[in-house]
Write a protein that holds these residues in place. Structure first.
Motif, short mmCIF file in Angstrom:
data_model
loop_
_atom_site.label_atom_id
_atom_site.label_comp_id
_atom_site.label_asym_id
_atom_site.label_seq_id
_atom_site.Cartn_x
_atom_site.Cartn_y
_atom_site.Cartn_z
N ASN A 33 -6.46 5.53 53.50
CA ASN A 33 -4.96 5.65 53.51
C ASN A 33 -4.82 4.43 54.44
O ASN A 33 -4.94 4.03 55.56
CB ASN A 33 -4.72 6.60 54.65
CG ASN A 33 -3.10 6.97 54.54
OD1 ASN A 33 -2.46 6.15 53.99
ND2 ASN A 33 -2.60 7.47 55.68
N ARG A 34 -3.99 3.36 53.64
CA ARG A 34 -3.65 1.93 54.29
C ARG A 34 -2.16 2.39 55.03
O ARG A 34 -1.28 1.81 54.26
CB ARG A 34 -3.55 1.11 53.07
CG ARG A 34 -5.09 0.77 52.67
CD ARG A 34 -4.96 -0.45 51.46
NE ARG A 34 -4.65 -1.56 52.30
CZ ARG A 34 -5.57 -2.48 52.95
NH1 ARG A 34 -6.70 -2.20 52.92
NH2 ARG A 34 -5.07 -3.57 53.37
N ASN A 35 -2.25 2.92 56.02
CA ASN A 35 -0.95 2.99 56.77
C ASN A 35 -0.73 1.67 57.47
O ASN A 35 -1.32 0.81 57.25
CB ASN A 35 -1.03 4.18 57.60
CG ASN A 35 -2.20 4.30 58.64
OD1 ASN A 35 -2.51 2.86 58.94
ND2 ASN A 35 -2.83 5.02 59.16
N LYS A 70 -2.29 -1.95 57.75
CA LYS A 70 -1.56 -3.15 57.32
C LYS A 70 -1.73 -4.40 58.32
O LYS A 70 -1.74 -5.46 58.14
CB LYS A 70 -0.51 -2.80 56.59
CG LYS A 70 -0.56 -1.95 55.42
CD LYS A 70 0.86 -1.78 54.76
CE LYS A 70 0.79 -0.76 53.54
NZ LYS A 70 2.24 -0.38 52.94
N SER A 99 4.23 -8.33 43.01
CA SER A 99 4.53 -8.53 44.33
C SER A 99 4.71 -10.10 44.73
O SER A 99 4.46 -10.92 43.83
CB SER A 99 3.37 -8.05 45.02
OG SER A 99 3.08 -6.73 44.88
N ARG A 127 8.45 -7.29 44.84
CA ARG A 127 7.94 -6.28 45.81
C ARG A 127 7.60 -7.45 46.89
O ARG A 127 6.97 -7.96 46.77
CB ARG A 127 7.20 -5.22 45.31
CG ARG A 127 6.89 -4.37 46.51
CD ARG A 127 5.71 -3.35 46.35
NE ARG A 127 5.44 -2.23 47.63
CZ ARG A 127 4.75 -2.69 48.45
NH1 ARG A 127 4.29 -4.14 48.63
NH2 ARG A 127 4.62 -1.88 49.39
N SER A 181 6.67 -6.61 51.33
CA SER A 181 6.83 -5.73 52.70
C SER A 181 7.74 -6.06 53.51
O SER A 181 8.34 -7.41 53.72
CB SER A 181 5.71 -5.90 53.39
OG SER A 181 5.01 -6.88 54.04
N GLN A 234 12.26 -6.14 46.80
CA GLN A 234 12.19 -4.77 46.78
C GLN A 234 11.28 -4.26 47.86
O GLN A 234 9.98 -4.90 47.97
CB GLN A 234 11.79 -3.89 45.18
CG GLN A 234 12.81 -4.40 44.02
CD GLN A 234 14.32 -3.54 44.42
OE1 GLN A 234 14.08 -2.44 44.85
NE2 GLN A 234 15.14 -4.00 43.72
N ARG A 290 10.10 -1.12 48.37
CA ARG A 290 9.34 0.05 47.91
C ARG A 290 8.31 -0.13 46.86
O ARG A 290 8.29 -1.13 46.32
CB ARG A 290 10.38 0.96 47.42
CG ARG A 290 11.03 0.62 46.09
CD ARG A 290 12.06 1.64 45.72
NE ARG A 290 12.57 1.35 44.33
CZ ARG A 290 12.21 1.58 42.96
NH1 ARG A 290 10.85 2.33 42.91
NH2 ARG A 290 12.72 1.33 41.97
N ASN A 291 7.42 0.86 46.67
CA ASN A 291 6.63 0.85 45.74
C ASN A 291 7.05 1.45 44.39
O ASN A 291 8.28 1.97 44.44
CB ASN A 291 5.27 1.92 46.15
CG ASN A 291 4.41 1.17 47.29
OD1 ASN A 291 4.32 0.14 47.41
ND2 ASN A 291 3.82 2.15 48.04
N ILE A 292 6.59 1.12 43.20
CA ILE A 292 6.95 1.41 42.09
C ILE A 292 5.82 2.16 41.43
O ILE A 292 4.75 1.73 41.39
CB ILE A 292 7.44 0.13 41.14
CG1 ILE A 292 8.13 0.56 39.95
CG2 ILE A 292 6.46 -0.87 41.05
CD1 ILE A 292 8.81 -0.48 39.30
N SER A 293 6.00 3.22 40.75
CA SER A 293 5.25 4.27 40.20
C SER A 293 4.77 3.21 38.79
O SER A 293 5.77 2.58 38.13
CB SER A 293 5.62 5.27 39.90
OG SER A 293 6.66 5.43 38.72
#
Length: 307
Positions: A22-24, A28, A150, A178, A180, A204, A206-209
């Motif tokens: 989990n890259r929280n 990061k 990104s 994208r 951060s 942006q 946010r992540n994109i699905s």
């Protein structure tokens, strides 16, 4: 994760080991401190290796840039009879390997033809995700041009030039760049004079699905690709375009050396002075031949059925 799913689908029994589960936000932050990131990654991997009691036929690693000699020695000791295979989807110029990786692997593949020629790697282009295998084309076109990706190196500035040229030619364009919040702050404050003018609304956060990516690509005529200027291999976006049967506008001139290159489908532009040709946008596209050659299934079979 799609690699594991596809491997299992075609009959492999897979044990997957991730560097981070989990890259929280905490991880990061750590990833910006290279020595600390490397230390933690290797400690986590070595702990996971010790828990696995089964023998395996293949150890397949992607990139592995942060793994040190202790971790690789642990893998070789744990599975002495396994075949070790490495795939590099970054150019060595971009990666920072601190050890001689060649002595640990029976085969090394790379997506970068120049690295293959220089280091005697096996050349294997990247693949498209199975989700891009869409049978029906979306008839509702919203944009002439689209970019999804990104922020890296000079992409923001290249896209700004493309956007200006598109507007001059009355072409609609959708940019999903994208970034951060931390990356935006670092560039804005510490990136130098040229980055002080960047605006929050240009990015942006946010992540994109993958489903949304497919949907947006389907509703566009042409997909923009801006490769990292430190590498020459073709990006996954190139093969996603092939799977969808769309046109591509790219800054990577190496695409001209591929078997699927066709000037009706592919426009190569100069990243320093990009010019969009409206006649290319509006011309009739040609179907890509043998696009299944770039499927994930074909990619995996090439690796594991190697002779």
């Amino acid at each position: 994760m799609e690699i594991r799913y596809e491997m299992e689908r075609i009959g492999h029994d897979v044990i997957s080991i991730k560097s981070y589960e989990n890259r929280n936000f905490f991880f990061k932050i750590i990833s910006r401190i290279q020595w600390l990131n490397t230390l933690i990654v290797n400690l986590l991997i070595q702990k996971k290796i010790r828990k696995i009691k089964r023998q395996v036929d293949h150890v397949f690693m992607i990139r592995g840039v942060y793994y040190n000699s202790t971790t690789l020695d642990s893998l070789k000791k744990q599975w002495p009879n396994a075949e070790f295979v490495l795939y590099l989807w970054d150019s060595l110029k971009k990666s920072n390997y601190r050890i001689n990786i060649k002595k640990y692997f029976d085969r090394i593949y790379s997506f970068d033809q120049k690295d293959c020629n220089k280091f005697n790697f096996l050349y294997l282009p990247m693949y498209y995700n199975p989700q891009f295998e869409v049978n029906e084309e979306n008839k509702t076109i919203k944009y002439d041009l689209i970019f999804i990706g990104s922020e890296k190196r000079d992409r923001y500035f290249v896209l700004k030039k493309i956007q200006e040229d598109a507007r001059r030619n009355n072409l609609s364009i959708n940019i999903f760049l994208r970034f951060s919040y931390l990356g935006f702050f670092r560039k804005k404050v510490f990136g130098g004079k040229k980055y002080r003018m960047i605006k929050r609304n240009d990015f942006q956060f946010r992540n994109i699905s993958l489903d949304e990516v497919v949907q947006k690509y389907q509703s566009s005529r042409c997909i923009i690709d801006i490769e990292n200027d430190l590498q020459s291999g073709l990006t996954p976006r190139t093969y996603e375009v092939i799977a969808l049967g769309k046109k591509i506008i790219t800054t990577n001139s190496d695409i001209k050396n591929t078997s699927f290159y066709n000037k009706n489908n592919v426009l190569v532009i100069d990243r320093k002075n990009p010019k969009i040709e409206p006649e290319f946008i509006n011309s009739t596209k040609v179907m890509y031949d043998k696009k299944d050659l770039y499927s994930l299934e074909k990619w995996l079979k090439e690796i594991f059925n190697h002779e």
